[in-house]
Design an enzyme around this catalytic site. Structure first.
Site, PDB file in Angstrom:
ATOM      1  N   SER A  55      -3.321  -7.328   3.226  1.00  0.00           N
ATOM      2  CA  SER A  55      -3.516  -7.135   4.665  1.00  0.00           C
ATOM      3  C   SER A  55      -3.992  -8.426   5.322  1.00  0.00           C
ATOM      4  O   SER A  55      -3.570  -8.756   6.433  1.00  0.00           O
ATOM      5  CB  SER A  55      -4.540  -6.025   4.919  1.00  0.00           C
ATOM      6  OG  SER A  55      -4.055  -4.796   4.472  1.00  0.00           O
ATOM      7  N   HIS A 101       0.841  -1.209   0.000  1.00  0.00           N
ATOM      8  CA  HIS A 101       0.000   0.000   0.000  1.00  0.00           C
ATOM      9  C   HIS A 101       0.869   1.250   0.000  1.00  0.00           C
ATOM     10  O   HIS A 101       0.627   2.194  -0.750  1.00  0.00           O
ATOM     11  CB  HIS A 101      -0.878   0.065   1.260  1.00  0.00           C
ATOM     12  CG  HIS A 101      -1.930  -0.968   1.371  1.00  0.00           C
ATOM     13  ND1 HIS A 101      -2.087  -1.721   2.520  1.00  0.00           N
ATOM     14  CD2 HIS A 101      -2.897  -1.379   0.522  1.00  0.00           C
ATOM     15  CE1 HIS A 101      -3.108  -2.547   2.360  1.00  0.00           C
ATOM     16  NE2 HIS A 101      -3.619  -2.358   1.155  1.00  0.00           N
ATOM     17  N   LYS A 150     -18.423  -5.062   8.461  1.00  0.00           N
ATOM     18  CA  LYS A 150     -17.180  -5.816   8.566  1.00  0.00           C
ATOM     19  C   LYS A 150     -16.424  -5.386   9.808  1.00  0.00           C
ATOM     20  O   LYS A 150     -16.218  -4.200  10.037  1.00  0.00           O
ATOM     21  CB  LYS A 150     -16.308  -5.527   7.340  1.00  0.00           C
ATOM     22  CG  LYS A 150     -16.037  -6.701   6.475  1.00  0.00           C
ATOM     23  CD  LYS A 150     -15.127  -6.261   5.340  1.00  0.00           C
ATOM     24  CE  LYS A 150     -14.732  -7.456   4.518  1.00  0.00           C
ATOM     25  NZ  LYS A 150     -13.884  -7.059   3.397  1.00  0.00           N
ATOM     26  N   ARG A 160      -1.996  -6.198  -8.285  1.00  0.00           N
ATOM     27  CA  ARG A 160      -0.999  -7.229  -7.987  1.00  0.00           C
ATOM     28  C   ARG A 160      -0.961  -8.301  -9.061  1.00  0.00           C
ATOM     29  O   ARG A 160       0.080  -8.842  -9.359  1.00  0.00           O
ATOM     30  CB  ARG A 160      -1.313  -7.888  -6.643  1.00  0.00           C
ATOM     31  CG  ARG A 160      -1.195  -6.951  -5.472  1.00  0.00           C
ATOM     32  CD  ARG A 160      -1.704  -7.581  -4.224  1.00  0.00           C
ATOM     33  NE  ARG A 160      -3.158  -7.775  -4.364  1.00  0.00           N
ATOM     34  CZ  ARG A 160      -3.982  -8.094  -3.395  1.00  0.00           C
ATOM     35  NH1 ARG A 160      -3.507  -8.297  -2.188  1.00  0.00           N
ATOM     36  NH2 ARG A 160      -5.265  -8.218  -3.595  1.00  0.00           N
TER      37      ARG A 160
END
Length: 169
Positions: A137, A27, A51, A100
């Site tokens: 993460s 990040h 969440k 990614r």
């Protein structure tokens, strides 16, 4: 007024959105690169009430501010709702997203097309540094929870906070 706005040019703004639970070196790489391309970069920490993250929103914001402190043009805020509304409120014409892998592209392309269709906001895709191509993460939290070494995956301040947080559980 001095600077770019006084000369009739517009300040170039972009946003790097995400949950950042926690922020990783991947990040940080994208944010640093965006900060070299734009006059102002907003790091928008997503609030998703459905969440439960490991870190509270305020903790994430504090960590991001600590690790982006060297970038004078980076601002960190939370947001709840549509990202395009956040962009409209702050006159931000561009979203910067790191990719990614091809699997990221499939999802992010749909989001980019939706955001552009809703508001005209453009999305710029930045290929992730190969060093961080596997990094997320979720993986950091999982490896750290099992006692694995993630010191090379997150900034030192995040490693300290992650270690403290996981010790409590």
């Amino acid at each position: 007024m001095t600077g770019p706005e006084s000369e009739g040019s517009q300040v170039r703004r972009a946003v790097c959105p995400g949950s950042f639970d926690p922020i990783t070196n991947g990040h940080l790489d994208i944010i640093a690169r965006a900060s070299r391309l734009y006059d102002e970069v907003y790091v928008a920490v997503m609030v998703n009430k459905s969440k439960k993250g490991l870190f509270e929103i305020d903790e994430r914001i504090d960590l991001i501010r600590q690790v982006t402190g060297e970038y004078a043009n980076v601002r960190v805020e939370s947001f709840h709702g549509l990202l395009v509304d956040y962009c409209k409120q702050r006159d931000i014409p561009a979203i910067v997203k790191g990719l990614r892998a091809v699997s990221d592209f499939d999802y992010e392309l749909q989001m980019a097309q939706m955001n552009n269709g809703l508001s005209g906001v453009e999305t710029l895709f930045v290929p992730t540094n190969p060093t961080y191509s596997f990094l997320s993460s979720s993986l950091v939290k999982e490896v750290a929870a099992w006692g694995g070494d993630v010191s090379h995956l997150v900034p030192p301040q995040v490693l300290d906070a992650l270690t403290r947080k996981l010790r409590k559980d």
